[in-house]
Enzyme design. Structure first.
Site, mmCIF file in Angstrom:
data_model
loop_
_atom_site.group_PDB
_atom_site.id
_atom_site.type_symbol
_atom_site.label_atom_id
_atom_site.label_comp_id
_atom_site.label_asym_id
_atom_site.label_seq_id
_atom_site.Cartn_x
_atom_site.Cartn_y
_atom_site.Cartn_z
ATOM 1 N N CYS A 1 0.968 -0.969 0.008
ATOM 2 C CA CYS A 1 0.047 0.127 -0.023
ATOM 3 C C CYS A 1 0.766 1.417 -0.028
ATOM 4 C CB CYS A 1 -0.754 -0.010 1.164
ATOM 5 S SG CYS A 1 -1.789 1.575 1.380
ATOM 6 N N CYS B 1 -7.276 -10.182 23.318
ATOM 7 C CA CYS B 1 -6.804 -9.234 22.254
ATOM 8 C C CYS B 1 -5.329 -8.766 23.116
ATOM 9 C CB CYS B 1 -7.694 -8.560 21.984
ATOM 10 S SG CYS B 1 -8.288 -7.484 23.406
#
Ligand code: SAH
Length: 461
Positions: free
Chosen positions: A73, A415
């Site tokens: 990107c 997480c």
């Protein structure tokens, strides 16, 4: 050696922080440099000097690391969302595995637990099912959609985020065309004027359904029929069409993206998707996992670790919209979920109904208050307890109650492997053995990793 601000130094990147910054040393002095990879030999300009460490900006790479790839990107550095994009995917997975291992070792004191490779994706791009693009103007007055640069609110144009769906760019281009044609102004947060603030796009990956939700500073858009026509005429790969267009009104001076009221202008007010065999109804405001493919991998593991035979009582703490609870319900006698956000519990109850699951019951409240109180007052029981806490991990009051309830198995989904290691240590000191640990890459290209662990009770109590 004295390190001088604004001066350039040569150094080798030897390590990486949890957030994906490279760390190297100048004569023993640690310098943190964004956008670098372990093994890079670089020139960095020192931008901040503290007593024992400093921050530098990458000026040039003298010798690239073997783990370096060209970030696919072009906006990777400016955006800062994909902090690991310049690393091979293999090294990203190994970086995440080591992170889990180090935290378990140093914080948890688990020195001999085997941490297998993190389960990655075959194609680690285009995995996000949700995107929110701010809309604004560039210096020349052209409409731009993209992301906020760094900590500012100036918008870097980027209509095709590579971890998002390839339908996004097509939809944004059409909306831009509509805005130009109808003189619709983007929102300007300094003057609190203009109309379109954000474009939210959500996709059901298994159903192929697409929802487009313009967030506007007002109640309606000029010529809404034309926008509906332009968007509903679009056809995407696989013959897909837009299933739902919803206007969300947010007239507040706020950084919060979505407002409280929504109006359906085309199709239904929601789309549907599946994780495993469980169906979910997704409206603009509802929470839903952003990488459903890997979520399903994670929950299959949680299910395997739970070791259910059909006769168990299971508690799912921090249950959100009941994703794990519903996953487990079909193999358990009864599942109970606890979650702090009332709206999420409403979604959980609806999700149970649309999946015809009748053995799941949900409570609203803090896990560390609801469970202790139910245990003290009603003597609730569990064969298996699943926890999936936010980053800060579990409250000790909750861990104490879990230990008192003495379930045979505890499945810990996390997480943040640092707080997870802290909580596992506590449970290991109170009668539980850490059996298995597995990382699952829910967020390729970023520094985040999800971990699922199995603990079992050492001796009957
Ligand atoms: N298991 C769910 C969500 C996990 S995210 C899923 O997979 O979809 C963590 C959840 O914990 C969030 O929904 C958050 O709202 C909730 N939460 C945060 N603090 C809490 C607390 N003290 N008690 C109960 N739930 C809490």
């Amino acid at each position: 050696m004295e390190i001088i601000k604004n001066k350039e130094y040569e150094l080798l990147i030897e390590d990486m922080t949890v957030s994906g910054e490279g760390v190297g040393k100048i004569d023993g002095y640690a310098l943190f440099v964004k956008d670098t990879v372990v093994g890079d030999r670089i020139i960095a300009k020192v931008i901040k000097v503290k007593k024992n460490y400093g921050y530098g900006r990458l000026i040039s790479i003298i010798e690239p690391s073997e783990e370096r790839v060209e970030a696919p990107c072009p906006n990777a550095r400016a955006c800062g969302g994909c902090t690991l994009m310049a690393m091979t995917y293999e090294s990203q997975l190994e970086f995440k595995r080591k992170l889990i291992e180090n935290n378990l070792r140093h914080i948890g004191g688990f020195t001999d637990i085997f941490i297998p490779p993190v389960i990655g994706m075959d194609k680690p791009f285009r995995y996000r099912n949700k995107a929110q693009f701010p809309v604004g103007k560039d210096r020349n007055g052209n409409i731009v959609m993209g992301f906020y640069a760094g900590r500012t609110h100036s918008i870097v144009p980027c209509e095709d985020c590579l971890i998002g769906s390839n339908v996004n760019a097509i939809i944004l281009a059409k909306i831009k065309e509509y805005m130009v044609k109808n003189n619709v102004e983007p929102y300007d947060e300094t003057s609190h004027s203009g109309l379109i603030r954000h474009i939210l796009i959500r996709i059901g990956f298994t159903t192929g359904e697409i929802m487009v939700c313009p967030v506007i500073n007002g109640k309606s858009l000029p010529n809404e029929d034309e926008l509906i026509k332009m968007l509903s005429n679009l056809t995407f790969e696989g013959d897909r069409k837009i299933a739902s267009i919803i206007i969300n009104s947010n007239t507040d001076k706020t950084n919060v993206i979505l407002g409280k009221t929504s109006r359906v202008i085309f199709g239904r007010g929601y789309i549907e998707d599946y994780i495993g065999k469980i169906k979910y109804r997704i409206s603009p405001l509802s929470f839903y996992q952003v990488n459903p493919a890997q979520t399903s991998v994670l929950y299959d593991l949680a299910l395997e670790y739970a070791g259910l035979t059909g006769s168990e009582i299971v508690w799912d703490l921090y249950c959100g919209i009941g994703t794990i609870s519903l996953f487990l319900a079909k193999r358990a006698k009864q599942v109970y979920g606890v979650e702090i956000v009332p709206q999420a519990i409403e979604d959980a109850r609806n999700n149970a109904i649309i999946n015809e699951i009748t053995n799941a019951r949900f409570y609203v409240g803090k896990a560390e208050e609801v469970l202790p109180s139910l245990y003290e007052n009603e003597g609730v029981y569990a064969d298996v307890i699943v926890v999936d806490p936010p980053r800060k991990g579990c409250d000790e009051a909750l861990l104490d109650t879990i230990i008192k309830m003495a379930p045979r198995r505890i499945v810990y989904v996390s997480c943040d492997s640092a707080t997870m290691a802290r909580d596992l240590k506590y449970m290991a000191e109170h009668g539980y053995r850490l059996e298995k640990v597995q990382g699952v890459d829910q967020f390729p290209m970023t520094g985040h990793v999800e971990t699922v662990c199995l603990l079992s009770r050492k001796a009957p109590v």
